[in-house]
Design a protein around this motif. Structure first.
Motif, mmCIF file in Angstrom:
data_model
loop_
_atom_site.group_PDB
_atom_site.id
_atom_site.type_symbol
_atom_site.label_atom_id
_atom_site.label_comp_id
_atom_site.label_asym_id
_atom_site.label_seq_id
_atom_site.Cartn_x
_atom_site.Cartn_y
_atom_site.Cartn_z
ATOM 1 N N THR A 1 0.836 -1.198 0.000
ATOM 2 C CA THR A 1 0.000 0.000 0.000
ATOM 3 C C THR A 1 0.871 1.249 0.000
ATOM 4 O O THR A 1 1.918 1.296 0.639
ATOM 5 N N ARG B 1 -12.608 -3.631 -0.281
ATOM 6 C CA ARG B 1 -14.062 -3.742 -0.384
ATOM 7 C C ARG B 1 -14.477 -5.195 -0.613
ATOM 8 O O ARG B 1 -13.688 -6.019 -1.072
ATOM 9 N N ASP C 1 -3.285 5.168 2.905
ATOM 10 C CA ASP C 1 -4.395 4.438 3.511
ATOM 11 C C ASP C 1 -5.237 3.831 2.389
ATOM 12 O O ASP C 1 -5.582 4.515 1.416
ATOM 13 N N GLU D 1 -17.248 -1.985 2.906
ATOM 14 C CA GLU D 1 -15.835 -1.944 3.278
ATOM 15 C C GLU D 1 -15.481 -3.157 4.149
ATOM 16 O O GLU D 1 -16.274 -3.588 4.989
ATOM 17 N N THR E 1 -8.596 1.273 1.434
ATOM 18 C CA THR E 1 -9.792 0.550 1.864
ATOM 19 C C THR E 1 -10.050 -0.627 0.935
ATOM 20 O O THR E 1 -10.153 -0.451 -0.284
ATOM 21 N N CYS F 1 -9.575 -3.821 -4.350
ATOM 22 C CA CYS F 1 -9.324 -2.410 -4.610
ATOM 23 C C CYS F 1 -9.011 -2.255 -6.091
ATOM 24 O O CYS F 1 -8.733 -3.242 -6.792
ATOM 25 N N VAL G 1 -11.813 -3.489 5.370
ATOM 26 C CA VAL G 1 -10.815 -2.963 6.292
ATOM 27 C C VAL G 1 -10.073 -1.829 5.590
ATOM 28 O O VAL G 1 -9.978 -1.810 4.354
ATOM 29 N N THR G 2 -9.575 -0.885 6.356
ATOM 30 C CA THR G 2 -8.710 0.165 5.817
ATOM 31 C C THR G 2 -7.299 -0.083 6.326
ATOM 32 O O THR G 2 -7.071 -0.182 7.537
#
Length: 290
Positions: A168, A175, A171, A184, A173, A218, A186-187
């Motif tokens: 990443t 889905r 941040d 969602e 998220t 994502c 988790v972020t």
């Protein structure tokens, strides 16, 4: 882990990138310019006939290169040079790493920028360089020729540090399904290392798994990719049912007791018009009648 076969070894002492680790062209990249091997070695773009030795990234496409016989190091002056189409009508996110896990980035440079200095990122050394097309730009994305170290030290040889499938950048998220309206899961924070077990059929979405077993989707351009999506299994996406049509309500209102129903007038064949006076000032100016 990338399954791309190592490329032919470069000429000894070459300061240019030596290996393509992953290449994921975005939409609109033209097939004749999607051989990533053209990025290796010294700059060799031929403008006439057009564009030999060039690679297109496509919209938000990405390529990950490795240096093996040398490393890019922070020395006197700039340390890294990217050669691309000289018109500079496209832009890049340039990410560098010494270990494949900790990344630093030049957030937005042209496709043939001035030489870059690792000191601007607080980085001493790099062996991985990831280039990602940034939009808005042209429809075919950034067009690139070569990546060359201007300051070098000994490289890792064939012992490149292992890479997670994806990392990443910000941040992120995840889905439940590959669509923005999905719930969602988790972020994740920047720097999270992920495995990538599946993608959507058009490779616009990727399914990611965290170290603690959570998984979600994502968009591919939202994460730093270290593997070829062409080698990743496609996971069928459930079809969303069309919403059921809502019938129009039927009025059940009854007239009051004793009331006579309202008659619908029959057309008389004459147009009933009420003439209103119009001030002459209304006929002039920007709002005049025509």
């Amino acid at each position: 882990t990338s399954t791309r076969a190592p490329t032919a070894p470069p000429a000894p002492g070459s300061a240019a990138a030596d290996r393509i680790v992953a290449y994921n062209p975005g939409p609109r990249a033209q097939a004749e310019y999607t051989d990533p091997e053209a990025l290796l070695g010294e700059p060799d773009l031929v403008a006439d006939p057009c564009c030999q030795g060039m690679v297109q990234l496509g919209k938000r496409g990405t390529v990950l290169l490795a240096f093996t016989d040398n490393s890019i190091v922070d020395g006197d002056g700039p340390d890294l040079q990217i050669f691309g189409e000289p018109t500079n009508d496209d832009y890049l996110l340039v990410e560098v790493s010494a270990d494949g896990r900790t990344w630093a980035a030049f957030q937005r440079v042209t496709e043939s920028p001035d030489p870059l200095d690792l000191a601007d990122l607080g980085v001493d050394r790099a062996i991985y360089v990831r280039l990602t097309d940034r939009q808005p730009g042209t429809a075919t994305g950034a067009e690139l020729d070569a990546v060359v170290a201007l300051n070098s030290s000994a490289g890792p040889g064939g012992n490149l540090p292992p890479l997670p499938d994806a990392v990443t950048r910000n941040d992120l998220t995840l889905r439940q399904e590959p669509r923005m309206a999905a719930g969602e899961v988790v972020t994740l924070p920047p720097g999270a290392e992920l495995t990538l077990p599946a993608r959507s059929g058009n490779a616009r979405w990727v399914k990611l798994e965290t170290g603690d077993g959570q998984s979600g989707w994502c968009r591919a351009f939202e994460v730093g990719l270290n593997i070829d999506l062409d080698d990743t299994p496609v996971e069928p996406v459930p079809t969303q049912p069309a919403p059921a049509a809502t019938p129009s309500p039927t009025s059940t209102e009854q007239p009051p007791a004793g009331a006579s129903p309202t008659a619908t007038p029959e057309p008389s064949g004459w147009l009933d018009v009420t003439l209103l006076p119009i001030a002459t000032g209304d006929l002039d100016g920007p709002g005049r009648l025509s």
